[in-house]
Each structure stands twice: as C-alpha cells, then as structure tokens.
Design a protein around this motif. Structure first.
Motif, PDB file in Angstrom:
ATOM      1  N   ALA A 191       0.689  -1.340  -0.119  1.00  0.00           N
ATOM      2  CA  ALA A 191       0.314   0.107   0.341  1.00  0.00           C
ATOM      3  C   ALA A 191       0.798   1.173   0.002  1.00  0.00           C
ATOM      4  O   ALA A 191       0.232   2.352  -0.783  1.00  0.00           O
ATOM      5  N   ARG A 224      -6.528   5.875  -2.297  1.00  0.00           N
ATOM      6  CA  ARG A 224      -5.518   5.021  -1.370  1.00  0.00           C
ATOM      7  C   ARG A 224      -5.820   5.853   0.350  1.00  0.00           C
ATOM      8  O   ARG A 224      -4.832   5.558   1.304  1.00  0.00           O
ATOM      9  N   GLY A 235       1.179   4.015  -3.342  1.00  0.00           N
ATOM     10  CA  GLY A 235       0.202   5.000  -2.661  1.00  0.00           C
ATOM     11  C   GLY A 235       1.556   6.551  -3.004  1.00  0.00           C
ATOM     12  O   GLY A 235       1.155   7.637  -4.321  1.00  0.00           O
TER      13      GLY A 235
END
Length: 492
Positions: free
Chosen positions: A71, A432, A75
């Motif tokens: 993640a 995100r 991002g």
C-alpha cells in the motif's frame, strides 16, 4: 468551467490522435485485465496470510508489512507515475509498470524468507502504482462523452466482480497447492495474466507507445523536484495509518507533520513553476475547477467509510460467528455482484443523469449499511442468519456501484488532456489515503469497544462510525449537486 492548459510539455499538450472504436475497445480490454489482476491480488493475499505465516515462519509484523508495504509504495509513486505517463506516453509507462508487477509476483512466489517476500511486495506496489494513473489517463484521452462514462462503468463492474471472486479463488488455490505451494499459487496466478496483458498491450495500444523527444526537455518536463515532494507528502501521510497498530502515541505519528510540510512545499513549488512558465507536476489551477475539487472530496470521504465495511463483517463472521475464511468470504459475493451490475448501469447513464447518480448511490449505500447494522444486531442478540447481513449489504453494493465510477467520470470531466495522468493519480491517491485513514479510525474504534465488550458491539460501533462518515460524504455530494447546474454542462 474548463481549466486552461497553461504550462506543459509540448508532447503532453497534444490531443490524443483519433482512434477507431475497435482500438478503443482493445485499450479497454487491456485496462480491464489490469484492474482484474490488481484487485484479485489484494483479496487473494489477504486469504493467504495464515499459510504464509506457517510455511515461512513469518511473524505478525512480517504479515502486516506484506499488506502495508504494498500500500505504501503504491500510493507513493502515483503522482510521479501519472505525470510520467502524460510526458512519456501512457502506454509505455503502463507496460513498464506491468513488467515490474509481473516480475515481482513471480519472485514473490519463489520467496524463501519473509524479508524476500516483503521486498517483492514493495516492488509489486511500485509496479501497480505506476499502472494505475495510466488507466485514468488512457480513458481520459481515448474516450469522451457518454463513451467515457461507459468505459469507467465497465472498469467498475470488473472491479466489483474481482473483489467478489478473490477470496473464494484464494481459498481454492490454497487447497489445490497445499500448505507449501498454495500461497505461492496466489502470486503465480498474476504471471500468466500479466504476460497476456504485456502481449496485448504491445500489439494493441495506440502508437507511438513512447513519446520521443530531446532527452533534456523530457527530463525537465517530468519536474523531478515536484515529484519527490509529492511522493514524500503521500508517503508520510499514509505511513502512520498503515502502521497504526504500532502507533499508539509513538513518534510514528510525527510523520503527519512531515506530510503537512511536504504538501505546503509542493504547492509552493508548483506555483513557482507555473509563474516561471516551467513544466509542472500538476497544474494547481485544476483545483479551481469545482467539479474536480468536489469530486476528490466526495471520493476521499466515501472511501473513509466504505473500505472498512467488509473488514468489520469479516472479523465479526470469523471471530464471533466462527465461520471459516472461505465461508465468510462468500458473504460478500451478493454485494459485489450488485455493485458490478450497478456500475455497468450507472456508467451508461452518467452522461445524462450527472451528479444525481452520485447522490442516489450515496443514499442507497447509507441505507444498506443501516440495514446491515440491524441484521448484525439480530444475529448477535437472537441468532439470526448472517445471510441477512449479506442481503442488507447487497443494497450497499448497489449504491457503491452507482457512486465510484460516475464520480470518477464527473471528477475528470474537465481536466485537460495534458494532465490526464497526473489528475488520475490524484484520484487514486484520494482512494488510498481515504482507505488507510478510514481503516485506522474504524478498526481502532471497534477494538477499543472490544476491549470492554463483545465483537457484536465492536462491529456495531465501527459501522456507526462508517455511517457518520457516509453522512458527511452525502452532504458534500448534495452541495455539489446544487452547484452543478451553474457550472457544469452535464445535466445535474
């Protein structure tokens, strides 16, 4: 109000060459393959975590980094990758990202230690973050009007079906491969899909794939300082929230201050670039366009809540109702199918109905969550079937399908093609950020209640927080609708 293109690279400022319907369909097929692979990958990895822990001897921290590392890198590279697509060509950057993602998936499947697996997940996040803005950029450049809404609707439909299929598919692969190879198959499945995507992209993407020009001019147009500042701002904002389980008052939360400073510096830098008529990462004038600004706010607020709904339901189903991971995953299938159908339906009508669709979707999703709270309470207090929760969340899924794709279409409606990729990156970044912050707040609330009560009350408390977030998102959507008639040629 349309935002003028004030300063951009010559290559980026050129309109997309006209393409025939067959070429547009081929582009959409390739983008659909990517959407399917990326979303299935996330869902499958969630199911595979226990097997990874057993086979590699991974610690709880290792497992957390498998998810949060992906993640974070995803991002962090979004905005720079979006601008790179605008300058170098969306097709070329998309394929480069697909190569990284596919190679990292193969290497992850062959991992012999948690450290190696986590490194590959970092690389997979870079590849995925490189591809995501190109999806928005290519839809923006090669589709227009009603066709653009239908394209986003198709992607939304595929996204919903992929989310539904991921947990059962992951469970089946783990059973097929056994304790040692089952989790490896959940990564290996990306390899043939990625290779098909590469071949089709090379053959079908409009030419030229890579915009050629003077090397120094291209490097200047990429705005390296702006890219680094944007990456730092996103990373430092996401970091404490994806690591919130370790961030109970420790210094990790100081990263939020870093994010604020980096964001301020980025805005100052971009304004300086514009004043000096130099290439920018993003033309800050785009934020003056109300449809774009409000669309980002709606998406951020909605993702604050919607991402956590199924996290709570899955935890409740397994921790209190004692369902298996596969059985719990099947609860989400009706909602995902409803979301897919609604996304397809909404994508065909967004150009005609405009922002009314987003408000309708918000209201429907809110009603679904409220019904789910009642069904969950009935399960906890009277032993009612959890399938009543699944039925209630089918209403939520229908609303979700009517929100995400139409809002993306309307948000990007007046963004100039020169900044299609970087604007698409901002859309992805709000998703995100909203997801990371929302999960931290909602699950933090639930675990605080759980410390003093049962999973039933903990899940209800988390869903109540989600309802509050969705009410704020609905309010912003309503205000956006009221202002749409004065500013937007689309019927609102």
């Amino acid at each position: 109000m349309k935002v003028p293109v004030l300063s951009s690279a010559p290559e980026a400022g050129q309109p997309a060459p006209p393409v025939d319907p067959r070429t547009r369909l081929r582009v959409l097929v390739i983008l659909t393959i990517w959407f399917c692979m990326a979303l299935v990958d996330v869902g499958i990895v969630n199911v595979a975590l226990p097997s990874i822990q057993e086979d590699l001897g991974a610690s709880a921290a290792d497992l957390q980094w498998i998810l949060s590392g992906y993640a974070l890198t995803f991002g962090t590279v979004l905005i720079a990758a979006g601008r790179a697509g605008d300058i170098l060509g969306h097709g070329a950057v998309f394929l480069a990202g697909l190569v990284v993602f596919t190679g990292a998936s193969l290497a992850a499947a062959l991992a012999v230690s948690p450290a190696w697996l986590n490194l590959m997940r970092f690389l997979a996040g870079i590849g995925a973050g490189g591809m995501s803005p190109q999806v928005y950029g290519m839809v923006q450049r090669y589709f227009s009007g009603a066709a653009r809404g239908r394209a986003f609707g198709t992607l939304g439909m595929v996204a919903s079906l992929s989310v539904a299929l991921a947990p059962p598919l992951g469970g089946a692969l783990i059973v097929l491969g056994g304790p040692s190879w089952g989790w490896r198959l959940t990564f290996l499945i990306n390899v043939p899909i990625g290779l098909v995507g590469l071949v089709l992209g090379w053959c079908w993407f409009p030419r030229p794939l890579l915009v050629r020009g003077q090397k120094t001019a291209v490097l200047a147009a990429l705005d390296g300082v702006g890219g680094l500042l944007a990456a730092l701002a996103v990373f430092s904002l996401l970091f404490p929230f994806v690591r919130f389980h370790e961030a109970t008052g420790q210094a990790v939360w100081s990263w939020l201050l870093v994010s604020g400073v980096a964001t301020w510096a980025w805005v100052v830098w971009e304004r300086r670039q514009k004043r000096l008529r130099r290439p920018m990462m993003v033309d800050v004038a785009v934020f003056a366009e109300a449809g774009f600004r409000n669309g980002l706010a709606i998406q951020l607020l909605y993702f604050l809540g919607m991402t956590s709904v199924w996290v709570l339901v899955m935890l409740y189903a397994q921790q209190q109702a004692h369902l298996s991971a596969l059985a719990a995953g099947l609860l989400s299938v009706p909602s995902a199918v409803a979301a897919a159908c609604a996304a397809r339906w909404a994508g065909q009508r967004v150009h005609r109905l405009g922002r009314r669709l987003v408000v309708l979707g918000q209201a429907l999703a809110l009603a679904g969550v409220l019904l789910a709270m009642g069904a969950l309470a009935a399960n906890a207090l009277a032993g009612a079937s959890l399938w009543w929760v699944a039925a209630a969340l089918t209403v939520y899924g229908a609303g979700q399908g009517a929100i995400i794709s139409p809002n993306q279409t309307l948000t990007l409606e007046h963004v100039p093609s020169a900044y299609a990729g970087s604007a698409g990156a901002l859309v992805s970044a709000t998703q995100r950020v909203g997801a990371a912050v929302g999960i931290a707040i909602v699950t933090g609330t639930s675990f605080a209640v759980l410390a003093r009560s049962t999973w039933g009350w903990a899940a209800l408390a988390g869903l109540l927080v989600i309802v509050c977030m969705m009410l704020v998102a609905l309010g912003v959507s309503w205000l956006d609708l009221r202002g749409a008639r004065a500013r937007d040629p689309l019927p609102g």
